[in-house]
Design a protein around this motif. Structure first.
Motif, PDB file in Angstrom:
ATOM      1  N   PHE A  92       0.834  -1.196   0.000  1.00 37.91           N
ATOM      2  CA  PHE A  92       0.000   0.000   0.000  1.00 37.91           C
ATOM      3  C   PHE A  92       0.872   1.250   0.000  1.00 37.91           C
ATOM      4  O   PHE A  92       1.931   1.279   0.638  1.00 37.91           O
ATOM      5  N   VAL A  93       0.411   2.290  -0.685  1.00 30.63           N
ATOM      6  CA  VAL A  93       1.182   3.529  -0.741  1.00 30.63           C
ATOM      7  C   VAL A  93       0.963   4.403   0.487  1.00 30.63           C
ATOM      8  O   VAL A  93       1.674   5.387   0.687  1.00 30.63           O
ATOM      9  N   SER A  94      -0.021   4.056   1.309  1.00 27.40           N
ATOM     10  CA  SER A  94      -0.266   4.826   2.531  1.00 27.40           C
ATOM     11  C   SER A  94      -1.032   3.959   3.523  1.00 27.40           C
ATOM     12  O   SER A  94      -1.665   2.965   3.152  1.00 27.40           O
ATOM     13  N   GLN A  95      -0.961   4.360   4.780  1.00 31.14           N
ATOM     14  CA  GLN A  95      -1.722   3.670   5.820  1.00 31.14           C
ATOM     15  C   GLN A  95      -3.215   3.820   5.556  1.00 31.14           C
ATOM     16  O   GLN A  95      -4.004   2.897   5.803  1.00 31.14           O
ATOM     17  N   HIS A  96      -3.603   4.974   5.036  1.00 35.28           N
ATOM     18  CA  HIS A  96      -5.012   5.206   4.719  1.00 35.28           C
ATOM     19  C   HIS A  96      -5.510   4.212   3.663  1.00 35.28           C
ATOM     20  O   HIS A  96      -6.614   3.681   3.767  1.00 35.28           O
ATOM     21  N   ALA A  97      -4.697   3.962   2.632  1.00 39.02           N
ATOM     22  CA  ALA A  97      -5.077   2.996   1.605  1.00 39.02           C
ATOM     23  C   ALA A  97      -5.210   1.601   2.196  1.00 39.02           C
ATOM     24  O   ALA A  97      -6.101   0.823   1.813  1.00 39.02           O
ATOM     25  N   ARG A  98      -4.355   1.258   3.136  1.00 41.27           N
ATOM     26  CA  ARG A  98      -4.416  -0.044   3.805  1.00 41.27           C
ATOM     27  C   ARG A  98      -5.702  -0.185   4.604  1.00 41.27           C
ATOM     28  O   ARG A  98      -6.409  -1.204   4.529  1.00 41.27           O
ATOM     29  N   GLU A  99      -6.034   0.834   5.380  1.00 44.69           N
ATOM     30  CA  GLU A  99      -7.253   0.800   6.186  1.00 44.69           C
ATOM     31  C   GLU A  99      -8.495   0.784   5.303  1.00 44.69           C
ATOM     32  O   GLU A  99      -9.492   0.134   5.625  1.00 44.69           O
ATOM     33  N   SER A 100      -8.421   1.506   4.169  1.00 40.25           N
ATOM     34  CA  SER A 100      -9.558   1.559   3.263  1.00 40.25           C
ATOM     35  C   SER A 100      -9.850   0.193   2.654  1.00 40.25           C
ATOM     36  O   SER A 100     -11.010  -0.229   2.569  1.00 40.25           O
ATOM     37  N   LEU A 101      -8.815  -0.521   2.222  1.00 39.38           N
ATOM     38  CA  LEU A 101      -9.036  -1.851   1.662  1.00 39.38           C
ATOM     39  C   LEU A 101      -9.578  -2.808   2.721  1.00 39.38           C
ATOM     40  O   LEU A 101     -10.433  -3.652   2.438  1.00 39.38           O
ATOM     41  N   SER A 102      -9.103  -2.648   3.940  1.00 38.22           N
ATOM     42  CA  SER A 102      -9.611  -3.475   5.032  1.00 38.22           C
ATOM     43  C   SER A 102     -11.116  -3.291   5.199  1.00 38.22           C
ATOM     44  O   SER A 102     -11.866  -4.252   5.340  1.00 38.22           O
ATOM     45  N   ARG A 103     -11.561  -2.036   5.155  1.00 39.21           N
ATOM     46  CA  ARG A 103     -13.003  -1.766   5.253  1.00 39.21           C
ATOM     47  C   ARG A 103     -13.738  -2.330   4.053  1.00 39.21           C
ATOM     48  O   ARG A 103     -14.834  -2.886   4.185  1.00 39.21           O
ATOM     49  N   TRP A 104     -13.156  -2.180   2.880  1.00 42.65           N
ATOM     50  CA  TRP A 104     -13.802  -2.606   1.640  1.00 42.65           C
ATOM     51  C   TRP A 104     -13.963  -4.127   1.591  1.00 42.65           C
ATOM     52  O   TRP A 104     -14.962  -4.634   1.093  1.00 42.65           O
ATOM     53  N   LEU A 105     -12.969  -4.833   2.111  1.00 45.63           N
ATOM     54  CA  LEU A 105     -13.041  -6.297   2.124  1.00 45.63           C
ATOM     55  C   LEU A 105     -13.796  -6.829   3.330  1.00 45.63           C
ATOM     56  O   LEU A 105     -14.201  -8.004   3.352  1.00 45.63           O
ATOM     57  N   GLY A 106     -13.958  -5.993   4.353  1.00 47.03           N
ATOM     58  CA  GLY A 106     -14.648  -6.444   5.553  1.00 47.03           C
ATOM     59  C   GLY A 106     -13.820  -7.402   6.376  1.00 47.03           C
ATOM     60  O   GLY A 106     -14.356  -8.317   7.012  1.00 47.03           O
ATOM     61  N   GLU A 107     -12.508  -7.207   6.393  1.00 46.04           N
ATOM     62  CA  GLU A 107     -11.627  -8.056   7.193  1.00 46.04           C
ATOM     63  C   GLU A 107     -10.463  -7.237   7.712  1.00 46.04           C
ATOM     64  O   GLU A 107     -10.117  -6.187   7.156  1.00 46.04           O
ATOM     65  N   ALA A 108      -9.854  -7.729   8.796  1.00 48.80           N
ATOM     66  CA  ALA A 108      -8.734  -7.013   9.407  1.00 48.80           C
ATOM     67  C   ALA A 108      -7.491  -7.111   8.529  1.00 48.80           C
ATOM     68  O   ALA A 108      -7.309  -8.103   7.814  1.00 48.80           O
ATOM     69  N   PRO A 109      -6.620  -6.091   8.576  1.00 45.42           N
ATOM     70  CA  PRO A 109      -5.361  -6.167   7.834  1.00 45.42           C
ATOM     71  C   PRO A 109      -4.542  -7.386   8.249  1.00 45.42           C
ATOM     72  O   PRO A 109      -4.547  -7.779   9.415  1.00 45.42           O
ATOM     73  N   ARG A 110      -3.846  -7.959   7.296  1.00 53.52           N
ATOM     74  CA  ARG A 110      -3.046  -9.153   7.562  1.00 53.52           C
ATOM     75  C   ARG A 110      -1.571  -8.773   7.726  1.00 53.52           C
ATOM     76  O   ARG A 110      -1.149  -7.683   7.321  1.00 53.52           O
ATOM     77  N   PRO A 111      -0.766  -9.690   8.284  1.00 53.78           N
ATOM     78  CA  PRO A 111       0.669  -9.407   8.445  1.00 53.78           C
ATOM     79  C   PRO A 111       1.378  -9.112   7.126  1.00 53.78           C
ATOM     80  O   PRO A 111       2.363  -8.375   7.100  1.00 53.78           O
ATOM     81  N   GLY A 112       0.887  -9.684   6.023  1.00 50.50           N
ATOM     82  CA  GLY A 112       1.523  -9.468   4.724  1.00 50.50           C
ATOM     83  C   GLY A 112       1.127  -8.179   4.037  1.00 50.50           C
ATOM     84  O   GLY A 112       1.513  -7.950   2.885  1.00 50.50           O
ATOM     85  N   TRP A 113       0.357  -7.332   4.712  1.00 57.37           N
ATOM     86  CA  TRP A 113      -0.049  -6.052   4.147  1.00 57.37           C
ATOM     87  C   TRP A 113       0.956  -4.987   4.609  1.00 57.37           C
ATOM     88  O   TRP A 113       0.926  -4.563   5.755  1.00 57.37           O
TER      89      TRP A 113
END
Length: 382
Positions: A169-190
Motif C-alpha cells: 500500500f502507498v499509505s496507511q489510509h489505503a491499507r485501512e480503506s481496503l480493510s473496510r472494503w473487504l470487511g476483514e482485518a489487515p493481515r501481516p503481509g499487508w
C-alpha cells in the motif's frame, strides 16, 4: 585521502546494492505506460530496483502506449496488448498463455493496479508457485463509493485480493480503506511502502523563501475531473477576492471538465485569475513559479505531486483527501482543511506561514527520498 576513502565507500555501497538483488526477476503487470501516478510509480520503482541488481520487466496488458521512453533506461518493457484484448474473448487464451510465459520466467509478479493487471497477475501464476504481490495505490472503499464499480469487477477484485498473501500500500489510509472494503482485518503481509520523490528530476529546490509578491500564485496539477472538485478552485478564488487577497490559479492538466471550468470561470467573473496550462510532462517549473500547491481531491492514496511540492519546499493547501494528511504528520492542520469549502481553503491560505513551512517541508522530504523507500522495496523483495 579522506575523499578517496569516502569515494571508495560509496563505490562499495553501490556494489553491495547491485549484488543485493542479483538474480531476482520481477515482473510488474500494468495496463499501459501513460502519465498517471500508477505508471510513474512503476517506472520509478522499476528503475530503482534495476540499479540495485534486480531484473525488472514492465508488462503492458491493455495498450501499447509508452509515454516514458525517455525516462526508461534499464527496465524492460513487454507489450502483450496485441495478444490480449479484453473486449475480444477469442484472444483471452492466447493472452493468458503469453502472460503465463512471462510469469514462469520471473521470481516475483506484481499486479501494478487493480482490474486487468490484478486479474492477469493472479490467473497467470496459478500453480506456478510464484510470489505474487498486489500493489494498492488508492483507497478502494472511497474509490468504489465514488465510481460505483461494476458489481462483477467488485466481486472479482475482492476475490483476488482476499487470496493474495502480500499486498503493498502507498499509505496507511489505503491499507485501512481496503480493510473496510473487504470487511476483514489487515493481515501481516499487508505492508505500507509510500511513494517517493524522484531524485532524477533535473530541477532543484528554488531559493527560499520565495520572492514576495502582491499576487498569491496558486497551482493545481492533475486531471480536471469530478473527483478533483474543480468547483472548489473557483470558490477559493472568489473567497480570496472577498477577503481582498489578490490570487491567481494555474491549472496544469486536462480532463473532461475543462470546458465546464472555463465557462464557469467566465460566468463568475474569475476568468482572468485562471490560467489553463494544459497537460505537461514536466511540472517542476510550474511548482517553482508558485507560492502554494492547491489540492482539492475527494480521495487520494499518496499523491506524487504533493511529494514533488515538498521537495521544492512549496507549501500545500489541501482538502482532507485521505492519504494526503499522512505526509504532514503531526502538522497536518497547517496544510489540510477539515471542510471541503472555498471558505475553509481561503482561510488556511490566508493564515498559513509559508516561509516557515517551506524549510520544514524540505526537511520532511528526506523521509520520502528514493533511497529510503527503495531500501524498503529491496528488503521486501530480497
Amino acid at each position: 585521502m579522506a575523499q578517496a576513502a569516502a569515494a571508495y565507500g560509496d563505490e562499495r555501497l553501490a556494489v553491495a546494492d547491485a549484488e543485493a538483488g542479483s538474480g531476482v526477476k520481477v515482473a510488474i503487470f500494468l495496463r499501459d505506460l501513460g502519465l498517471g501516478g500508477v505508471e510513474r510509480c512503476a517506472v520509478l520503482v522499476g528503475e530503482g530496483l534495476v540499479a540495485r541488481g534486480f531484473d525488472v520487466t514492465l508488462v503492458l496488458l491493455g495498450g501499447h502506449r509508452n509515454l516514458w521512453e525517455a525516462r526508461i533506461r534499464q527496465v524492460k518493457v513487454v507489450d502483450l496488448s496485441a495478444q490480449w484484448q479484453p473486449l475480444k474473448p477469442w484472444t483471452w487464451l492466447k493472452g493468458w498463455r503469453a502472460a503465463r510465459r512471462i510469469a514462469r520466467e520471473h521470481d516475483v509478479v506484481i499486479a501494478g493496479t487493480f482490474l486487468l493487471p490484478l486479474y492477469m497477475a493472479f490467473a497467470a501464476t496459478r500453480g506456478l508457485g510464484k510470489r505474487v504481490l498486489g500493489w494498492v495505490h488508492g483507497p478502494m472503499a472511497e474509490l468504489d463509493a465514488f465510481a460505483r464499480m461494476n458489481p462483477v469487477h467488485r466481486f472479482a477484485c475482492r476475490y483476488v485480493y482476499r487470496r493474495l498473501d502480500e499486498l503493498i500500500f502507498v499509505s496507511q489510509h489505503a491499507r485501512e480503506s481496503l480493510s473496510r472494503w473487504l470487511g476483514e482485518a489487515p493481515r501481516p503481509g499487508w505492508q505500507v511502502l509510500p511513494n517517493f520523490i524522484d531524485d532524477a528530476d533535473p530541477a532543484g529546490s528554488p531559493p527560499l523563501p520565495r520572492e514576495p509578491s502582491a499576487l498569491l500564485r496558486m497551482v493545481f496539477v492533475g486531471r480536471i475531473a469530478e473527483e478533483k472538485q474543480p468547483g472548489l478552485w473557483l470558490d477559493a478564488l472568489a473567497e480570496l477576492n472577498a477577503r481582498a487577497l489578490p490570487a491567481q490559479l494555474t491549472v496544469v492538466g486536462d480532463g473532461p471538465l475543462e470546458g465546464w471550468l472555463r465557462d464557469e470561470a467566465q460566468r463568475r467573473g474569475l476568468a482572468e485569475q485562471l490560467v489553463l496550462a494544459g497537460r505537461q510532462e514536466e511540472v517542476a517549473p510550474y511548482l517553482q513559479a508558485a507560492d502554494v500547491l492547491l489540492l482539492t481531491s475527494s480521495f487520494e492514496g499518496c499523491p506524487l505531486v504533493v511529494l514533488e511540492a515538498m521537495a521544492q519546499g512549496l507549501p500545500v493547501v489541501s482538502t482532507n483527501a485521505g492519504g494526503v494528511y499522512e505526509l504532514f504528520g503531526e502538522r497536518r492542520g497547517e496544510f489540510v482543511v477539515d471542510e471541503a469549502s472555498g471558505a475553509a481553503l481561503a482561510g488556511l491560505l490566508q493564515r498559513q506561514d509559508r516561509a516557515a513551512l517551506s524549510w520544514w517541508l524540505l526537511e520532511r522530504a528526506v523521509r520520502y527520498s528514493a533511497k529510503t523507500t527503495l531500501e524498503k522495496w529491496q528488503k521486501l523483495l530480497d
